[in-house]
Scaffold this motif. Structure first.
Motif, PDB file in Angstrom:
ATOM      1  N   ILE A   1      13.151  -0.822  -1.389  1.00  0.00           N
ATOM      2  CA  ILE A   1      14.003   0.366  -1.507  1.00  0.00           C
ATOM      3  C   ILE A   1      14.346   0.613  -2.971  1.00  0.00           C
ATOM      4  CG2 ILE A   1      16.190   1.432  -0.837  1.00  0.00           C
ATOM      5  CD1 ILE A   1      16.100  -0.201   1.734  1.00  0.00           C
ATOM      6  N   ASP A   2      14.569  -0.463  -3.718  1.00  0.00           N
ATOM      7  CA  ASP A   2      14.841  -0.315  -5.151  1.00  0.00           C
ATOM      8  C   ASP A   2      13.668   0.367  -5.849  1.00  0.00           C
ATOM      9  OD1 ASP A   2      17.249  -1.594  -4.766  1.00  0.00           O
ATOM     10  OD2 ASP A   2      16.518  -3.551  -5.446  1.00  0.00           O
ATOM     11  N   VAL A   3      12.443  -0.037  -5.513  1.00  0.00           N
ATOM     12  CA  VAL A   3      11.265   0.567  -6.133  1.00  0.00           C
ATOM     13  C   VAL A   3      11.142   2.037  -5.730  1.00  0.00           C
ATOM     14  CG1 VAL A   3       8.735   0.533  -6.205  1.00  0.00           C
ATOM     15  CG2 VAL A   3      10.015  -1.608  -6.342  1.00  0.00           C
ATOM     16  N   ILE A   4      11.349   2.318  -4.448  1.00  0.00           N
ATOM     17  CA  ILE A   4      11.263   3.697  -3.962  1.00  0.00           C
ATOM     18  C   ILE A   4      12.199   4.599  -4.755  1.00  0.00           C
ATOM     19  CG2 ILE A   4      11.833   5.199  -1.994  1.00  0.00           C
ATOM     20  CD1 ILE A   4      10.904   2.808  -0.191  1.00  0.00           C
ATOM     21  N   GLU A   5      13.413   4.176  -4.910  1.00  0.00           N
ATOM     22  CA  GLU A   5      14.396   5.027  -5.582  1.00  0.00           C
ATOM     23  C   GLU A   5      14.175   5.060  -7.092  1.00  0.00           C
ATOM     24  OE1 GLU A   5      17.908   4.745  -2.213  1.00  0.00           O
ATOM     25  OE2 GLU A   5      18.097   3.515  -4.028  1.00  0.00           O
ATOM     26  N   GLU A   6      13.659   3.980  -7.655  1.00  0.00           N
ATOM     27  CA  GLU A   6      13.357   3.999  -9.089  1.00  0.00           C
ATOM     28  C   GLU A   6      12.197   4.947  -9.379  1.00  0.00           C
ATOM     29  OE1 GLU A   6      12.976   0.794 -12.779  1.00  0.00           O
ATOM     30  OE2 GLU A   6      13.221   0.097 -10.716  1.00  0.00           O
TER      31      GLU A   6
ATOM     32  N   GLU B   1       4.590   0.275 -16.597  1.00  0.00           N
ATOM     33  CA  GLU B   1       4.518  -1.180 -16.546  1.00  0.00           C
ATOM     34  C   GLU B   1       5.578  -1.777 -15.631  1.00  0.00           C
ATOM     35  OE1 GLU B   1       4.616  -5.008 -19.622  1.00  0.00           O
ATOM     36  OE2 GLU B   1       4.360  -2.962 -20.375  1.00  0.00           O
ATOM     37  N   TRP B   2       6.765  -1.172 -15.582  1.00  0.00           N
ATOM     38  CA  TRP B   2       7.835  -1.709 -14.735  1.00  0.00           C
ATOM     39  C   TRP B   2       7.414  -1.718 -13.278  1.00  0.00           C
ATOM     40  CZ3 TRP B   2       9.658   0.724 -10.524  1.00  0.00           C
ATOM     41  CH2 TRP B   2       9.541   2.114 -10.440  1.00  0.00           C
ATOM     42  N   PHE B   3       6.609  -0.718 -12.876  1.00  0.00           N
ATOM     43  CA  PHE B   3       6.234  -0.586 -11.469  1.00  0.00           C
ATOM     44  C   PHE B   3       5.361  -1.757 -11.025  1.00  0.00           C
ATOM     45  CE2 PHE B   3       3.077   1.087  -8.368  1.00  0.00           C
ATOM     46  CZ  PHE B   3       3.935   1.219  -7.296  1.00  0.00           C
ATOM     47  N   THR B   4       4.296  -2.047 -11.753  1.00  0.00           N
ATOM     48  CA  THR B   4       3.441  -3.162 -11.359  1.00  0.00           C
ATOM     49  C   THR B   4       4.184  -4.493 -11.491  1.00  0.00           C
ATOM     50  OG1 THR B   4       2.480  -3.111 -13.589  1.00  0.00           O
ATOM     51  CG2 THR B   4       1.257  -2.007 -11.837  1.00  0.00           C
ATOM     52  N   ASP B   5       5.080  -4.587 -12.467  1.00  0.00           N
ATOM     53  CA  ASP B   5       5.866  -5.816 -12.607  1.00  0.00           C
ATOM     54  C   ASP B   5       6.742  -6.056 -11.377  1.00  0.00           C
ATOM     55  OD1 ASP B   5       4.820  -6.358 -15.074  1.00  0.00           O
ATOM     56  OD2 ASP B   5       6.536  -5.603 -16.211  1.00  0.00           O
ATOM     57  N   GLU B   6       7.299  -4.976 -10.822  1.00  0.00           N
ATOM     58  CA  GLU B   6       8.234  -5.130  -9.706  1.00  0.00           C
ATOM     59  C   GLU B   6       7.547  -5.308  -8.358  1.00  0.00           C
ATOM     60  OE1 GLU B   6      11.616  -2.622  -9.406  1.00  0.00           O
ATOM     61  OE2 GLU B   6      11.991  -2.603 -11.569  1.00  0.00           O
ATOM     62  N   ILE B   7       6.340  -4.749  -8.183  1.00  0.00           N
ATOM     63  CA  ILE B   7       5.712  -4.906  -6.866  1.00  0.00           C
ATOM     64  C   ILE B   7       4.948  -6.225  -6.748  1.00  0.00           C
ATOM     65  CG2 ILE B   7       5.574  -2.420  -6.493  1.00  0.00           C
ATOM     66  CD1 ILE B   7       2.545  -2.652  -6.851  1.00  0.00           C
ATOM     67  N   VAL B   8       4.470  -6.775  -7.850  1.00  0.00           N
ATOM     68  CA  VAL B   8       3.828  -8.096  -7.792  1.00  0.00           C
ATOM     69  C   VAL B   8       4.932  -9.144  -7.912  1.00  0.00           C
ATOM     70  CG1 VAL B   8       2.130  -9.662  -8.804  1.00  0.00           C
ATOM     71  CG2 VAL B   8       1.717  -7.186  -8.813  1.00  0.00           C
TER      72      VAL B   8
ATOM     73  N   LEU C   1       0.827  -1.201   0.000  1.00  0.00           N
ATOM     74  CA  LEU C   1       0.000   0.000   0.000  1.00  0.00           C
ATOM     75  C   LEU C   1       0.862   1.252   0.000  1.00  0.00           C
ATOM     76  CD1 LEU C   1      -2.745   1.374   0.130  1.00  0.00           C
ATOM     77  CD2 LEU C   1      -2.669   1.169   2.626  1.00  0.00           C
ATOM     78  N   GLY C   2       1.941   1.231   0.780  1.00  0.00           N
ATOM     79  CA  GLY C   2       2.828   2.374   0.815  1.00  0.00           C
ATOM     80  C   GLY C   2       3.454   2.659  -0.538  1.00  0.00           C
ATOM     81  N   LEU C   3       3.902   1.622  -1.238  1.00  0.00           N
ATOM     82  CA  LEU C   3       4.532   1.812  -2.535  1.00  0.00           C
ATOM     83  C   LEU C   3       3.521   2.282  -3.577  1.00  0.00           C
ATOM     84  CD1 LEU C   3       6.935  -1.263  -2.675  1.00  0.00           C
ATOM     85  CD2 LEU C   3       7.474   1.097  -2.041  1.00  0.00           C
ATOM     86  N   LEU C   4       2.311   1.730  -3.550  1.00  0.00           N
ATOM     87  CA  LEU C   4       1.271   2.197  -4.466  1.00  0.00           C
ATOM     88  C   LEU C   4       0.977   3.674  -4.235  1.00  0.00           C
ATOM     89  CD1 LEU C   4      -1.162  -0.844  -4.251  1.00  0.00           C
ATOM     90  CD2 LEU C   4       0.077  -0.133  -6.299  1.00  0.00           C
ATOM     91  N   THR C   5       0.899   4.060  -2.969  1.00  0.00           N
ATOM     92  CA  THR C   5       0.610   5.457  -2.639  1.00  0.00           C
ATOM     93  C   THR C   5       1.765   6.363  -3.033  1.00  0.00           C
ATOM     94  OG1 THR C   5      -0.746   4.683  -0.789  1.00  0.00           O
ATOM     95  CG2 THR C   5      -0.099   6.999  -0.777  1.00  0.00           C
ATOM     96  N   LEU C   6       2.977   5.899  -2.837  1.00  0.00           N
ATOM     97  CA  LEU C   6       4.141   6.686  -3.239  1.00  0.00           C
ATOM     98  C   LEU C   6       4.110   6.942  -4.743  1.00  0.00           C
ATOM     99  CD1 LEU C   6       6.853   7.949  -2.306  1.00  0.00           C
ATOM    100  CD2 LEU C   6       7.923   5.760  -2.890  1.00  0.00           C
ATOM    101  N   ALA C   7       3.767   5.926  -5.525  1.00  0.00           N
ATOM    102  CA  ALA C   7       3.664   6.110  -6.974  1.00  0.00           C
ATOM    103  C   ALA C   7       2.590   7.126  -7.315  1.00  0.00           C
ATOM    104  CB  ALA C   7       3.365   4.772  -7.649  1.00  0.00           C
ATOM    105  N   MET C   8       1.516   7.181  -6.531  1.00  0.00           N
ATOM    106  CA  MET C   8       0.467   8.169  -6.752  1.00  0.00           C
ATOM    107  C   MET C   8       0.964   9.573  -6.448  1.00  0.00           C
ATOM    108  SD  MET C   8      -2.647   5.930  -5.080  1.00  0.00           S
ATOM    109  CE  MET C   8      -3.965   7.117  -5.349  1.00  0.00           C
ATOM    110  N   LEU C   9       1.778   9.716  -5.397  1.00  0.00           N
ATOM    111  CA  LEU C   9       2.364  11.027  -5.089  1.00  0.00           C
ATOM    112  C   LEU C   9       3.281  11.471  -6.223  1.00  0.00           C
ATOM    113  CD1 LEU C   9       3.347  10.839  -1.294  1.00  0.00           C
ATOM    114  CD2 LEU C   9       1.297  11.825  -2.315  1.00  0.00           C
TER     115      LEU C   9
END
Length: 362
Positions: free
Chosen positions: A220-225, A326-333, A191-199
């Motif tokens: 952390i990789d997703v956050i920084e990407e 697309e990379w974002f949903t690929d990496e969080i799932v 949820l945090g990562l999804l919300t961060l992407a929304m911000l």
């Protein structure tokens, strides 16, 4: 049909065989494709949240789902249509949330604002969830989504909760021009990562995400990407964010760590707003209430709580999900399991972000 459930007195999910539900008049039958697992599911399993349907010895889990209309049953839906179900239903119905008597909140189409006891929640409190091969629902609780969402549509539900939280935050600042530049998400779970992407997609110039993990770590990789800054809460507590980084125009709390609620007040910039979505257990600790009261008043700060969501938030979430790279949903799932792998599906580990149970091939 197969369903993943927790039985009364048990503390582990298991695969059980139950009858396929039959849609009543005005309901559609939906074939489940994928169901996401989140922290609430683990809380339900441990009996820390929610409750069993009345008269049932088990609770079918799952509230983040995407499925295909198998039988429209004379409703305005169409066979083969892809849909995402909402979560809340009127109380007093059957174990599948059908036949309840609408109260004022449902009559106003605001079930997400109903207090405890004025609703049931599928897969959480008082009604079976969607972690089964089929489920039934009235069309008004089903949100159509594009066919391209067969693999990711279950993310609409968690995104919808953030859509509502953002709406409430903006409404609390509606008496003046509020243009937030800085924002932080407390919690680097799904949820945090999804919300961060929304911000990141919402015009914030500087974004942060707080967690408690060591590198290397996939979150952390997703956050920084995404272009955000990772903040380790073991090094920088929430109330020290202004000194270590900056005051935050917006704080989104998704940890359930009770001290974060009051620490958020210190982290906020003047005119800032914090939204609390985590649900802690009982936790007593000392605070300087007078100082925090002054912060609220003299700096025009706001702190509010938000839970659940409804159709307008789901519809907004559909657009949000469509806009994610697309990379974002690929990496969080990160993990997809069949129902028979239920034990592995509900394990926890730092290599996991979002885990999914797949009932039918996409």
């Amino acid at each position: 049909m197969r369903a993943i459930a927790v039985e009364r007195g048990g503390d582990e999910p298991t695969v059980i065989e139950v009858d396929e539900p039959e849609p009543a008049d005005g309901e559609a039958l939906v074939r489940t494709l994928r169901v996401g697992i989140d922290g609430t599911d683990h809380e339900v399993i441990q009996s820390n949240h929610g409750g069993y349907p009345e008269g049932e010895d088990y609770q079918i889990l799952g509230h983040e789902a995407v499925g295909v209309v198998e039988d429209a049953n004379g409703t305005e839906l169409e066979d083969g249509q892809l849909v995402v179900p909402t979560v809340r239903r009127p109380p007093g119905g059957d174990a599948h949330g059908s036949g309840g008597e609408p109260n004022e909140y449902f009559e106003r189409d605001e079930p997400d604002m109903a207090p405890d006891g004025a609703y049931v929640e599928r897969g959480i409190a008082g009604a079976h969830g969607y972690m089964a091969e089929y489920f039934t629902s009235e069309p008004r609780y089903l949100v159509p989504v594009p066919d391209a969402f067969a693999a990711t549509g279950f993310l609409v539900e968690p995104i919808s909760n953030s859509e509502k939280a953002f709406d409430l935050a903006a409404a609390s600042r509606s008496t003046f021009e509020w243009t937030p530049d800085s924002g932080i998400v407390l919690g680097n779970g799904p949820l945090g990562l999804l919300t961060l992407a929304m911000l990141e997609d919402g015009g914030f110039e500087r974004t942060y995400c707080l967690g408690r993990r060591d590198r290397p770590d996939p979150t952390i990789d997703v956050i920084e990407e995404l272009g955000a800054t990772y903040v380790d809460s073991r090094e920088t507590p929430v109330d020290e964010l202004p000194a270590a980084h900056e005051q935050m125009d917006f704080v989104y709390e998704a940890t359930g760590y009770a001290p974060h609620a009051v620490e958020t007040i210190d982290a906020l910039a003047p005119n800032g707003v914090g939204v609390l979505l985590g649900i802690p257990g009982d936790w007593e600790f000392e605070i300087d209430g007078g100082r925090l009261h002054r912060e609220f008043v003299l700096e025009n700060k706001a702190l509010l709580g938000s839970v659940n969501s409804h159709v307008p938030h789901f519809e907004a979430a559909v657009d949000t999900l469509a806009g994610f790279p697309e990379w974002f949903t690929d990496e969080i799932v990160t993990h997809v399991f069949e129902p028979e792998d239920v034990d592995r599906a509900f394990e926890t580990g730092d290599d996991r972000i979002k885990v999914v149970v797949e009932f039918d091939e996409l």
